[in-house]
Design an enzyme around this catalytic site. Structure first.
Site, short mmCIF file in Angstrom:
data_model
loop_
_atom_site.label_atom_id
_atom_site.label_comp_id
_atom_site.label_asym_id
_atom_site.label_seq_id
_atom_site.Cartn_x
_atom_site.Cartn_y
_atom_site.Cartn_z
N ASP A 14 38.13 53.22 32.18
CA ASP A 14 38.84 53.05 33.44
C ASP A 14 37.79 53.03 34.56
OD1 ASP A 14 40.32 53.34 35.77
OD2 ASP A 14 41.72 54.76 34.86
N ILE A 15 37.80 52.01 35.36
CA ILE A 15 36.73 51.87 36.36
C ILE A 15 36.76 52.98 37.40
CG2 ILE A 15 37.91 50.32 38.01
CD1 ILE A 15 35.12 48.70 37.84
N ASN A 28 42.47 40.78 46.15
CA ASN A 28 43.01 39.46 46.55
C ASN A 28 42.55 39.18 47.98
OD1 ASN A 28 44.99 40.57 48.46
ND2 ASN A 28 45.96 41.36 46.60
N GLY A 36 47.00 46.13 38.89
CA GLY A 36 45.80 46.12 38.05
C GLY A 36 44.71 47.04 38.58
N ASP A 38 42.94 46.80 41.24
CA ASP A 38 43.11 47.00 42.67
C ASP A 38 44.04 48.21 42.95
OD1 ASP A 38 42.87 46.43 45.33
OD2 ASP A 38 43.97 44.53 45.29
N THR A 122 40.50 38.25 34.97
CA THR A 122 41.06 38.10 33.61
C THR A 122 42.44 38.73 33.43
OG1 THR A 122 40.02 40.10 32.73
CG2 THR A 122 38.74 38.07 32.59
N1 AR6 Z 1 39.82 49.84 34.91
C1 AR6 Z 1 39.17 48.79 34.33
N2 AR6 Z 1 39.78 47.61 34.09
C2 AR6 Z 1 41.08 47.49 34.40
C3 AR6 Z 1 41.83 48.55 35.00
C4 AR6 Z 1 41.13 49.77 35.24
N3 AR6 Z 1 41.74 50.82 35.78
N4 AR6 Z 1 43.10 48.11 35.20
C5 AR6 Z 1 43.16 46.84 34.76
N5 AR6 Z 1 41.95 46.46 34.27
P1 AR6 Z 1 43.43 42.46 37.40
P2 AR6 Z 1 42.49 39.91 38.52
C6 AR6 Z 1 41.53 45.15 33.72
O1 AR6 Z 1 44.79 41.90 37.22
O2 AR6 Z 1 42.84 39.17 37.27
C7 AR6 Z 1 45.67 42.47 41.73
O3 AR6 Z 1 47.03 42.59 42.00
C8 AR6 Z 1 42.60 44.20 33.26
O4 AR6 Z 1 42.97 44.49 31.92
O5 AR6 Z 1 43.29 43.83 37.93
O6 AR6 Z 1 41.17 39.63 39.17
C9 AR6 Z 1 44.86 42.03 42.96
O7 AR6 Z 1 45.39 42.54 44.16
C10 AR6 Z 1 41.90 42.85 33.38
O8 AR6 Z 1 41.13 42.57 32.21
O9 AR6 Z 1 42.54 41.52 38.37
C11 AR6 Z 1 44.95 40.53 42.89
O10 AR6 Z 1 46.14 40.05 43.47
C12 AR6 Z 1 40.92 43.04 34.53
O11 AR6 Z 1 40.88 44.45 34.78
C13 AR6 Z 1 44.96 40.25 41.42
O12 AR6 Z 1 45.49 41.42 40.79
C14 AR6 Z 1 41.31 42.31 35.80
O13 AR6 Z 1 42.71 42.34 35.98
C15 AR6 Z 1 43.57 40.02 40.88
O14 AR6 Z 1 43.66 39.61 39.55
#
Ligand code: AR6
Length: 176
Positions: A14-15, A28, A36, A38, A122
Site C-alpha cells: 500500500d503506497i 486527476n 483508488g 488518490d 492502470t
Molecule cells: N497503494 C498502491 N497501489 C494502489 C492503491 C494503494 N493504496 N490503491 C490502488 N492501487 P488508480 P489511475 C493501484 O485507479 O488508473 C482516481 O479516482 C491500483 O490497483 O488509483 O491512474 C483519480 O482521482 C492500480 O493498479 O489510478 C483519477 O480520477 C493503480 O494503483 C483516477 O483514479 C492505479 O489505479 C486515476 O486513475
C-alpha cells in the site's frame, strides 16, 4: 544487474505506508481527490492535503505538482496525472512517460532522495498493464541515468499480477 536498476525496487503493498521522502499520487486533472490511490492518499494524509490541493488550480495530464504529506509517513506528495487509455492513438504512451519524468524532475528539485510510485493509469484510467509497466520502468531508468541525486525508487504494486508485470519490465529494460 547494472547499477541504475539497483536503485529501483518493485514491491507489493500500500503506497500510503511507505517510509520514503515522497509518494506519488495517481491523481486527476482537478487534483481534488478521487478513488483508488488518490482516495487512499487523501484519507491517510488528512483534510489539510485537500486544502493545499485546492490552491494548486489543477494539473494538466503528464505534469506534476507537489504538496506536503501531512499525516503520511512521507514528507511530500507528488501529484501527477496519467493519461486515460483511449486505444493508444492519443499520445497515451508519451503522456504516461511524461508523468513519471515530471514527478522525478520535481523530486530532484526538492532534494527528494527516495520516492514511491503507484502503477499510474492502470486502475480507473484503464491502461493495459504490460504496456504501462514498460513505459513506467523505461521512464524511471532513463531519468536515473541522468542524475545520481535520487537513489531509491519503489514501484508499489497492489496485486500479484502487477507485481510480476513490473518486475519483468524492470528485468527487461535494465538489460538495455
Ligand atoms: N497503494 C498502491 N497501489 C494502489 C492503491 C494503494 N493504496 N490503491 C490502488 N492501487 P488508480 P489511475 C493501484 O485507479 O488508473 C482516481 O479516482 C491500483 O490497483 O488509483 O491512474 C483519480 O482521482 C492500480 O493498479 O489510478 C483519477 O480520477 C493503480 O494503483 C483516477 O483514479 C492505479 O489505479 C486515476 O486513475
Amino acid at each position: 544487474m547494472p547499477k541504475i536498476a539497483e536503485k529501483v525496487t518493485v514491491i507489493i503493498g500500500d503506497i500510503v505506508v511507505q517510509t520514503v521522502d515522497a509518494i506519488v499520487n495517481a491523481a486527476n486533472n482537478s487534483l481534488l481527490g478521487g478513488e483508488g490511490v488518490d482516495g487512499a492518499i487523501h484519507r491517510a494524509a488528512g483534510n489539510e492535503l485537500l486544502e493545499e490541493c485546492r490552491k494548486l488550480g489543477g494539473c494538466p495530464t503528464g505534469e506534476a505538482r507537489i504538496t506536503k504529506g501531512y499525516n503520511l509517513p512521507a514528507k511530500w506528495v507528488i501529484h501527477t496525472v496519467g493519461p486515460i487509455w483511449r486505444g493508444g492513438m492519443y499520445r497515451e504512451d508519451e503522456m504516461l512517460y511524461r508523468a513519471y519524468q515530471s514527478s522525478l524532475e520535481l523530486a530532484q528539485k526538492y532534494d527528494i532522495r527516495s520516492i514511491a510510485f503507484p502503477a499510474i493509469s492502470t486502475g480507473a484510467y484503464g491502461y493495459p498493464i504490460e504496456k504501462a509497466a514498460g513505459i513506467a520502468v523505461r521512464s524511471v531508468l532513463d531519468f536515473l541515468r541522468e542524475t545520481d541525486k535520487i537513489n531509491n525508487v519503489i514501484m508499489v504494486c497492489y496485486n500479484q499480477t502487477a507485481f510480476h508485470t513490473y518486475s519483468e519490465a524492470l528485468l527487461q529494460y535494465s538489460r538495455q
